[in-house]
Design a protein around this motif. Sequence first.
Motif, PDB file in Angstrom:
ATOM      1  N   SER A  21      11.316  -8.490  17.680  1.00 21.18           N
ATOM      2  CA  SER A  21      10.339  -9.351  17.006  1.00 21.18           C
ATOM      3  C   SER A  21      10.562  -9.321  15.501  1.00 21.18           C
ATOM      4  N   VAL A  22      10.343 -10.452  14.859  1.00 27.63           N
ATOM      5  CA  VAL A  22      10.508 -10.512  13.402  1.00 27.63           C
ATOM      6  C   VAL A  22       9.483  -9.629  12.685  1.00 27.63           C
ATOM      7  N   TRP A  23       8.380  -9.291  13.401  1.00 29.02           N
ATOM      8  CA  TRP A  23       7.332  -8.492  12.760  1.00 29.02           C
ATOM      9  C   TRP A  23       7.737  -7.044  12.565  1.00 29.02           C
ATOM     10  N   TRP A  24       8.927  -6.650  13.046  1.00 28.86           N
ATOM     11  CA  TRP A  24       9.475  -5.342  12.688  1.00 28.86           C
ATOM     12  C   TRP A  24       9.803  -5.278  11.194  1.00 28.86           C
ATOM     13  N   LEU A  25       9.808  -6.459  10.541  1.00 28.77           N
ATOM     14  CA  LEU A  25       9.977  -6.465   9.082  1.00 28.77           C
ATOM     15  C   LEU A  25       8.853  -5.690   8.385  1.00 28.77           C
ATOM     16  N   LEU A  26       7.686  -5.637   9.013  1.00 34.55           N
ATOM     17  CA  LEU A  26       6.592  -4.840   8.443  1.00 34.55           C
ATOM     18  C   LEU A  26       7.037  -3.398   8.206  1.00 34.55           C
ATOM     19  N   LEU A  27       7.839  -2.872   9.139  1.00 35.75           N
ATOM     20  CA  LEU A  27       8.319  -1.494   9.025  1.00 35.75           C
ATOM     21  C   LEU A  27       9.499  -1.387   8.067  1.00 35.75           C
ATOM     22  N   SER A  28      10.482  -2.272   8.200  1.00 33.12           N
ATOM     23  CA  SER A  28      11.677  -2.173   7.344  1.00 33.12           C
ATOM     24  C   SER A  28      11.333  -2.414   5.879  1.00 33.12           C
ATOM     25  N   LEU A  29      10.408  -3.366   5.624  1.00 29.48           N
ATOM     26  CA  LEU A  29      10.025  -3.638   4.238  1.00 29.48           C
ATOM     27  C   LEU A  29       9.156  -2.528   3.659  1.00 29.48           C
ATOM     28  N   SER A  30       8.594  -1.679   4.523  1.00 33.64           N
ATOM     29  CA  SER A  30       7.847  -0.525   4.021  1.00 33.64           C
ATOM     30  C   SER A  30       8.762   0.434   3.265  1.00 33.64           C
ATOM     31  N   LEU A  31      10.038   0.480   3.648  1.00 36.90           N
ATOM     32  CA  LEU A  31      11.001   1.292   2.890  1.00 36.90           C
ATOM     33  C   LEU A  31      11.172   0.741   1.480  1.00 36.90           C
ATOM     34  N   ILE A  32      11.097  -0.596   1.354  1.00 38.61           N
ATOM     35  CA  ILE A  32      11.135  -1.221   0.026  1.00 38.61           C
ATOM     36  C   ILE A  32       9.899  -0.805  -0.772  1.00 38.61           C
ATOM     37  N   ILE A  37      16.428   8.246  -8.221  1.00 36.00           N
ATOM     38  CA  ILE A  37      17.610   8.168  -7.359  1.00 36.00           C
ATOM     39  C   ILE A  37      17.196   8.073  -5.892  1.00 36.00           C
ATOM     40  N   GLY A  38      16.218   8.899  -5.495  1.00 34.93           N
ATOM     41  CA  GLY A  38      15.714   8.839  -4.126  1.00 34.93           C
ATOM     42  C   GLY A  38      15.124   7.480  -3.805  1.00 34.93           C
ATOM     43  N   GLY A  39      14.383   6.906  -4.762  1.00 35.92           N
ATOM     44  CA  GLY A  39      13.798   5.589  -4.559  1.00 35.92           C
ATOM     45  C   GLY A  39      14.842   4.510  -4.363  1.00 35.92           C
ATOM     46  N   LEU A  40      15.938   4.571  -5.113  1.00 31.48           N
ATOM     47  CA  LEU A  40      17.004   3.584  -4.974  1.00 31.48           C
ATOM     48  C   LEU A  40      17.700   3.706  -3.617  1.00 31.48           C
ATOM     49  N   PHE A  41      17.837   4.919  -3.096  1.00 32.24           N
ATOM     50  CA  PHE A  41      18.379   5.084  -1.736  1.00 32.24           C
ATOM     51  C   PHE A  41      17.446   4.447  -0.702  1.00 32.24           C
ATOM     52  N   PHE A  42      16.132   4.601  -0.898  1.00 33.40           N
ATOM     53  CA  PHE A  42      15.180   3.941  -0.001  1.00 33.40           C
ATOM     54  C   PHE A  42      15.325   2.418  -0.077  1.00 33.40           C
ATOM     55  N   ALA A  43      15.565   1.889  -1.288  1.00 30.97           N
ATOM     56  CA  ALA A  43      15.744   0.444  -1.440  1.00 30.97           C
ATOM     57  C   ALA A  43      16.930  -0.043  -0.622  1.00 30.97           C
ATOM     58  N   ILE A  44      18.044   0.661  -0.712  1.00 30.33           N
ATOM     59  CA  ILE A  44      19.251   0.266   0.026  1.00 30.33           C
ATOM     60  C   ILE A  44      19.013   0.384   1.536  1.00 30.33           C
ATOM     61  N   ALA A  45      18.317   1.457   1.957  1.00 31.41           N
ATOM     62  CA  ALA A  45      18.003   1.624   3.379  1.00 31.41           C
ATOM     63  C   ALA A  45      17.081   0.510   3.874  1.00 31.41           C
ATOM     64  N   GLY A  46      16.097   0.129   3.051  1.00 30.42           N
ATOM     65  CA  GLY A  46      15.188  -0.946   3.426  1.00 30.42           C
ATOM     66  C   GLY A  46      15.887  -2.282   3.568  1.00 30.42           C
ATOM     67  N   PHE A  53       0.825  -1.211   0.000  1.00 25.29           N
ATOM     68  CA  PHE A  53       0.000   0.000   0.000  1.00 25.29           C
ATOM     69  C   PHE A  53       0.861   1.264   0.000  1.00 25.29           C
ATOM     70  N   ILE A  54       2.007   1.203   0.667  1.00 32.84           N
ATOM     71  CA  ILE A  54       2.928   2.350   0.612  1.00 32.84           C
ATOM     72  C   ILE A  54       3.483   2.503  -0.799  1.00 32.84           C
ATOM     73  N   SER A  55       3.751   1.383  -1.456  1.00 28.16           N
ATOM     74  CA  SER A  55       4.208   1.423  -2.848  1.00 28.16           C
ATOM     75  C   SER A  55       3.162   2.086  -3.743  1.00 28.16           C
ATOM     76  N   ALA A  56       1.888   1.735  -3.524  1.00 27.93           N
ATOM     77  CA  ALA A  56       0.806   2.324  -4.320  1.00 27.93           C
ATOM     78  C   ALA A  56       0.741   3.832  -4.118  1.00 27.93           C
ATOM     79  N   TYR A  57       0.843   4.277  -2.866  1.00 29.31           N
ATOM     80  CA  TYR A  57       0.804   5.712  -2.591  1.00 29.31           C
ATOM     81  C   TYR A  57       2.040   6.407  -3.179  1.00 29.31           C
ATOM     82  N   ALA A  58       3.214   5.798  -2.992  1.00 30.97           N
ATOM     83  CA  ALA A  58       4.451   6.403  -3.490  1.00 30.97           C
ATOM     84  C   ALA A  58       4.435   6.522  -5.011  1.00 30.97           C
ATOM     85  N   ALA A  59       3.882   5.518  -5.687  1.00 34.34           N
ATOM     86  CA  ALA A  59       3.814   5.566  -7.157  1.00 34.34           C
ATOM     87  C   ALA A  59       2.932   6.718  -7.616  1.00 34.34           C
TER      88      ALA A  59
END
Length: 501
Positions: free
Chosen positions: A392-403, A366-375, A344-350
């Motif tokens: 908790s492994v469910w913190w992946l919900l937040l880190s993958l949001s950067l992806i 370029i900004g998007g690729l920096f977010f990919a590396i940060a994610g 859903f974040i991808s949909a909004y970002a697009a």
Amino acid sequence: MQSQRDSEQTSDEVIPESVRWRVLAVLLAAIVMSLIGVSIVNVALPSIQQGLEASQSDLQWVLSGYALTFGVVLVAAGRAGDIMGRGGIFIIGVTLFTAASIAAGLASDATWLNVARFVQGVGSGLLNPQGVGMIQQYFRGAERAKAFGYFGSAVGVSVGIGPVLGGLLIELGGVGLGWRLTFLLNVPIGIATLIMAFAWFPKPLFSRAPGATTGTSQRALRTALYMFRKLDPVGSLLLGLAVFAVLFPFMEARSSVLTWLLLPLGLALVAVWVRWERYYARLGRSPMVDLSIFSTHSFTNGALIMTLYFTGMTSIWVLVALYLQQGLGKSALQAGLVGIPAAFISAYAANWAGRRVMVYGRKVVIGGLFFAIAGLAASVAVILLNQGGHLSVWWLLLSLSLIGVAQGSVISPNQTLTLAEVPLQYAGSSGAIMQTGQRIGTSIGIAVITAAVFAALSVASWPVAVTLGFGLIGLVMLGALGVAFKDQRDRVKDNGAAARR
């Protein structure tokens, strides 16, 4: 120019704005259908294996067969749409995909299922380049960027929601029925798409060659021969064989030394295809791809960025699903849910990036690729801290949001910038060239990165192996970032040269 009339070239001055957006709605419905059809299958594989008593090789081809036929027909289908009419080719593709979904849902054995998946791939390969081509055809400037933004939003939601829908359907339907529902889900979407296409697409759906009229069989034969020559059949065959030869070794689970010999053969066929396209152009005919587009920096750089991006980033979701299910024992539904915020974040970002890419240009990518590396870095931190019992492994919900931010900021904006200077009469085939790069990148990336992870598992734990995989993806993202910076410099240089003239 006559070539610009080869497809259903109704200009955007003639097409009312309301019609353009209805056309986009039809295109997005089909894209959502085809992408959910891809992502939903991943979580259905164990049920398919149990329900059909399928072998590992059968399961491999449930995924690979679709991807192979999709990649092989893409460019030829794009060119066919440029010449014969994008609307008509799109409708044929949706019809094939929908019919094949019915066949897959009713499959009585693995062979039947895999044949249906091959046909699904052909249908998807026919309809996808028409979507890109019709956005190029009917939209201009900032409106085109906005349309590609909606396109990217549809991609983000459908890829993210597919595994969740698959998990729900399998739980509701059980082993016997659940996996069949994952294919039959496409049928109502496909039928609705066809109804909307026939109602809303500008007419004619197919164009006719100059001087062609309804009438004698002799005229019909001349028209067919004209169209056949315009399609560049030799070029289509050469490129199709080249893509097949490059993709097959990465898709065949039991690849031998002889299988890998197809890779240099594929590269040789690409060289032969290039020579043929130049020869065909010298004859005064229309090649399937205008090779001069590769001299346009924005197209070449953008196509390379997209190939590198898909080589790396599509493996993330494969590795996350493997880690959660095989490494931590989570269910298919839980593994699917972890990607929902990112989708859903991808949909909004697009959508956000689509409205601004014409102002900020390559800086958005370029900004998007920096977010990919940060994610990637944040996800590695979550996995390692989880192993130590600190997080908790469910913190992946937040880190993958950067992806998710990266997906929305890279894919559609890059598509807009890459195709901006492509001649309209080659919009379909040029877009298909980009998509072929995506398919090759995806296949190579998943094969190489998952192989490295499984090799690491023989001597290390799941967290270490996944960290290795994410590290490889990060290296590929750095390569894409380098090309993005190069494109930014090229644009500044080209603009400076234009100003001096």
